[in-house]
Design an enzyme around this catalytic site. Structure first.
Site, PDB file in Angstrom:
ATOM      1  CD  GLU A 211      -2.997   1.096   2.439  1.00  0.00           C
ATOM      2  OE1 GLU A 211      -3.137   0.194   2.862  1.00  0.00           O
ATOM      3  OE2 GLU A 211      -3.399   2.297   2.641  1.00  0.00           O
ATOM      4  NE  ARG A 289      -9.519   0.329   8.872  1.00  0.00           N
ATOM      5  CZ  ARG A 289     -10.881   0.179   8.455  1.00  0.00           C
ATOM      6  NH1 ARG A 289     -11.459  -0.621   9.238  1.00  0.00           N
ATOM      7  NH2 ARG A 289     -11.149   0.912   7.386  1.00  0.00           N
ATOM      8  CD  GLU A 690      -8.560  -4.570   5.352  1.00  0.00           C
ATOM      9  OE1 GLU A 690      -9.483  -3.572   4.936  1.00  0.00           O
ATOM     10  OE2 GLU A 690      -7.503  -4.029   5.838  1.00  0.00           O
TER      11      GLU A 690
HETATM   12  N1  LUZ Z   1      -5.701   1.805   4.284  1.00  0.00           N
HETATM   13  C1  LUZ Z   1      -5.845   3.103   4.798  1.00  0.00           C
HETATM   14  C2  LUZ Z   1      -6.207   0.901   5.021  1.00  0.00           C
HETATM   15  O1  LUZ Z   1      -5.063   4.141   4.268  1.00  0.00           O
HETATM   16  N2  LUZ Z   1      -6.542   3.456   5.507  1.00  0.00           N
HETATM   17  C3  LUZ Z   1      -7.604   2.514   6.076  1.00  0.00           C
HETATM   18  O2  LUZ Z   1      -8.447   2.790   6.661  1.00  0.00           O
HETATM   19  C4  LUZ Z   1      -7.154   1.338   5.874  1.00  0.00           C
HETATM   20  N3  LUZ Z   1      -8.117   0.237   6.109  1.00  0.00           N
HETATM   21  C5  LUZ Z   1      -7.926  -0.765   5.976  1.00  0.00           C
HETATM   22  C6  LUZ Z   1      -6.878  -1.445   5.101  1.00  0.00           C
HETATM   23  N4  LUZ Z   1      -6.130  -0.285   4.593  1.00  0.00           N
HETATM   24 MO1  MOS Z   2      -4.771  -3.008   3.099  1.00  0.00          MO
HETATM   25  S1  MOS Z   2      -4.154  -3.664   5.014  1.00  0.00           S
HETATM   26  O1  MOS Z   2      -6.304  -3.129   2.766  1.00  0.00           O
HETATM   27  O2  MOS Z   2      -3.703  -2.515   2.202  1.00  0.00           O
END
Ligand code: LUZ
Ligand code: MOS
Length: 753
Positions: A211, A289, A690
């Protein structure tokens, strides 16, 4: 994905030299021996960066290449570019560095005590927990620990940068977030985003690890390609990837739980110490979160939860399926288990009495539309829980070397990025004159099946065969300003954008048909590639209508934009309505522990999951299976070990055990709870990426119950993962049990069936 892109001749290969020390000041760096090796083209340091040496996404605290300090073992210091990957790696070994060592901190509680926080602490509050504890009949306190988790995507991090016309670059990146790569690359190179075409075909897995953390590797390739005017590729060796990239954030937490005489949880307090590593990365969002999910699937009227984002000398930890949610849920499950132990009842009695009902408020102000009890009750009935319990009791009564345990794990997961602005997506749809359709979105396919869902959306809206639709790679020149494929929200956000674009084109096609048939668009339908007027089949096909519409000079292309409606959050008061909806479920897990060896098997996971109205049962089942096994891995065998010097000891698959086919529950039942509530999911098919990971937490507590069946006085700590070593220690924390083993009679069943 990188393996499927043909190499251009003359391509160079990169490798990073990472700091050999976890914390210190760089005194000198000597790259001369490496630079003079045959085949080495050039070695880059921060001095070669034309723009800003900064890649921090939330907080600007992360240089791409170290300047005069290093903050974790493996932190990139220099970049070698050579004719082959082998030469690049060999040259890395010839780089010499002299570092004045500073104190290494790996424990988040020590970091917090030293005031080393990345962002100020956050507190979610509802009711008055201090006052409520005074009315509680039972109060329990304790600590709980969860370790990190290696993403272990099959495809390691990597990128391939190719110089393009007019001072631009095309970069193939194995990333969940092409726009994040583009944005930071532009800043590092000191150029505008419009010169950077980031293209992502499909990933060999992401799980959150790409990510944010795909960015640096793509920029390394781009930096070298920019200077050398040659294509540059870098696919990390598995051991480089494990050493240099961050993982799931480990947490150390304190809890205090209060119940009334009816076993209702009246008050809950928690303090979370998040191990963020050396830079912010996504940790502040992960932390948030954790707070959102700190009460899991339960209604608790008085809550106070505080979370600290602690800076340590580990690689920056990051997103991982669940994104802090699982870490928060483990703590309240530990609190409930502790209460159940002390009260001499099962955790399930407490869990069941406190499940969220529709209308109940979460600590952050949103009201639940709950399927918690529906999932729980369905699981109890469908799987005949009383019968399972009886079988376990009789097994445990007649076996002394093997014990079985059972647990319930209800889950509740909020769908939407917690950062409101990220909840937007776009899609570009072209209908070509031959009737074929090309769809581009911001969604990144990484094995989760999102491209298939995008294809289904377009094919369903147009009512055409799926063979007529093609999904393009994710590309920053076609779709701009994308949010990463993350937060389980990718199919919803991008699917809605595809839907919007297709519906606009469909409307124009219907207007075009109405003109031809001299009627109103409202009476035109397209079904299975045939045009209907007043529900009567005509001779006109989809292909005929498309070409006729094109000949009338009407656009057959559309760009759809979707932004989730109705969500908001005010973080000055930590209240709002941040989630489009929640996903619920309950898993019942049974395990068998070998009480001599400490090893164990997961006998069965039987679960009821709230899918809404699934649009693809095969994909959704795959997500449940994969998520569950990944969660079991996190909770049982995957053990990340850093030593006191901040060096990763579990740095290869020989020392880091991940689930394999033998770790999969022998029996896995998945029941689709079909709920028809209006929700913001694409075609009411709820997000599924998830939530299933959190079912894995049930395995931890089932193992704990099996240990208790053997040794009721066990003093086993709430510390995941529950490795066989920890199981053994738990089994024999009271030595009188050893005597029990010697008394086992000949002929007793030794191997459970
Ligand atoms: N990524 C993010 C995430 O940037 N914000 C989120 O709230 C999130 N939640 C789950 C997985 N990735
Ligand atoms: Mo994610 S933990 O939804 O990149």
């Amino acid at each position: 994905m990188l393996e499927s892109i043909p190499l251009i001749s003359g391509t160079l290969f990169a490798a990073v030299f990472g700091s050999p020390v976890a914390h210190g000041k760089i005194i000198s760096l000597d790259v001369s021996a490496a630079e003079s090796m045959p085949g080495v083209k050039r070695i880059f340091t921060y001095k070669d960066i034309p723009g800003k040496n900064q890649i921090g996404g939330i907080v600007p605290d992360e240089p791409l290449l170290a300047e005069d300090e290093v903050h974790f073992d493996g932190m990139p210091v220099a970049l070698v570019v050579a004719e082959t990957q082998e030469i690049a790696h060999a040259a890395v070994k010839k780089i010499k560095i002299d570092i004045e060592k500073h104190t290494v901190i790996t424990d988040p509680r020590i970091a917090q005590a030293n005031g080393s926080l990345i962002v100020p602490p956050r507190t979610f509050k509802m009711g008055d927990s201090t006052k409520a504890f005074k009315d509680c009949v039972h109060i329990f306190e304790g600590t709980a620990e969860t370790n990190g988790q290696e993403h272990l995507y099959i495809e390691t991090q990597g990128a391939y940068a190719i110089p393009a016309e007019n001072s631009s670059l095309k970069v193939y990146s194995s990333t969940q977030g092409p726009t994040a790569v583009q944005r930071h690359m532009a800043a590092v190179l000191g150029i505008s985003m419009h010169r950077l075409e980031i293209d992502t075909v499909r990933l060999g897995g992401g799980f959150g690890g790409k990510e944010d953390q795909a960015t640096s590797w793509a920029i390394f390739c781009a930096l070298a390609a920019w200077h050398l005017k040659k294509p540059v590729k870098y696919s990390l060796h598995r051991m480089e990837d494990m050493r240099m990239t961050g993982k799931r954030n480990p947490y150390s937490s304190d809890f205090k739980i209060g119940l009334n005489a009816d076993l209702k949880i009246i008050a809950y307090e928690a303090t979370f110490y998040q191990n963020a590593g050396a830079a912010a990365d996504l940790s502040p969002a992960v932390l948030e979160r954790t707070l959102f999910h700190c009460t899991n699937s339960y209604f608790v009227p008085n809550v106070s939860a505080t979370a600290y984002c602690c800076r340590t000398n580990l690689p920056p930890n990051t997103a991982f399926r669940g994104f802090g949610g699982p870490q928060g849920m483990f703590v309240i499950e530990a609190a409930i288990a502790k209460a159940a132990d002390a009260l001499g009842i099962t955790a399930a009695e407490i869990q069941q009495k406190n499940l969220l009902n529709t209308g109940d408020e979460f600590p952050y102000g949103q009201k639940a539309v709950s399927e918690a009890s529906a999932c729980w009750n369905k699981a109890v009935d469908l799987y005949q829980v009383q019968k399972i319990k009886n079988e376990i009791n009789s097994f445990n009564a007649t076996n002394s070397l093997y014990k079985k345990g059972i647990s319930f794990m209800p889950i509740c997961f909020g769908i939407s990025f917690t950062k409101i602005l990220m909840n937007q997506a776009r899609a570009l749809v072209h209908v070509y004159m031959d009737g074929s359709v090309n769809v581009s979105t911001g969604a990144v396919e990484m094995g989760q099946g999102v491209n298939t869902k995008m294809l289904q959306v377009a094919a369903t809206i147009f009512s055409i065969d799926t063979n007529k639709v093609r999904i393009n790679s994710t590309n920053t020149y076609r779709i701009a300003n994308t949010s990463p494929s993350a937060a389980s929200a990718t199919a919803d956000l991008n699917g809605k954008a595809v839907q919007i674009a297709c519906e606009k084109i469909l409307l124009r096609l219907k207007q075009s048909a109405a003109e031809i048939f001299k009627t109103e668009p409202a009476v035109i339908d397209i079904k299975d590639e045939r045009i209907l007027v007043h529900n009567q089949l005509t001779d006109m096909t989809w292909n005929d209508l498309v070409i006729a519409t094109y000949l009338k000079r009407i656009s057959l292309s559309e760009h759809g934009h979707y932004a989730t409606p109705g969500i908001h959050f005010d973080n000055t008061i930590e209240k709002g309505h941040p989630f489009a909806y929640h996903v619920y479920g309950t898993a019942i897990t049974t395990v068998t522990v070998d009480c001599i060896r400490g090893i164990y098997e997961v006998d069965a996971v039987r679960l009821v999951h709230d899918f809404g109205t699934t649009m693809n049962p095969i994909i959704d089942r795959g997500q449940i299976e994969g998520g569950l096994v990944q969660g079991i891995g996190w909770m049982t065998m995957e053990e990340i070990v850093y030593d006191k010097e901040g060096k990763l000891r579990s740095n290869a698959l020989s020392t880091y055990k991940v689930p394999d086919i033998y770790s999969v529950p022998k029996n896995l039942d998945i029941h689709f709870l079909e709920t028809a509530n209006d929700n913001l999911a694409i075609f009411r098919s709820k997000a599924v990426g998830e939530p299933p990971l959190m079912y894995g937490i049930g395995t931890y507590f089932a193992l704990r119950n099996a240990i208790k069946a053997f040794n009721p006085k066990t003093a086993i700590a709430f510390s995941a993962p529950m490795t066989p070593e920890k199981v053994l220690m738990g089994l024999y924390s009271h030595m009188e049990r050893a005597e029990h083993i010697h008394k086992t009679s000949v002929g007793e069943q030794l191997i459970p069936d």
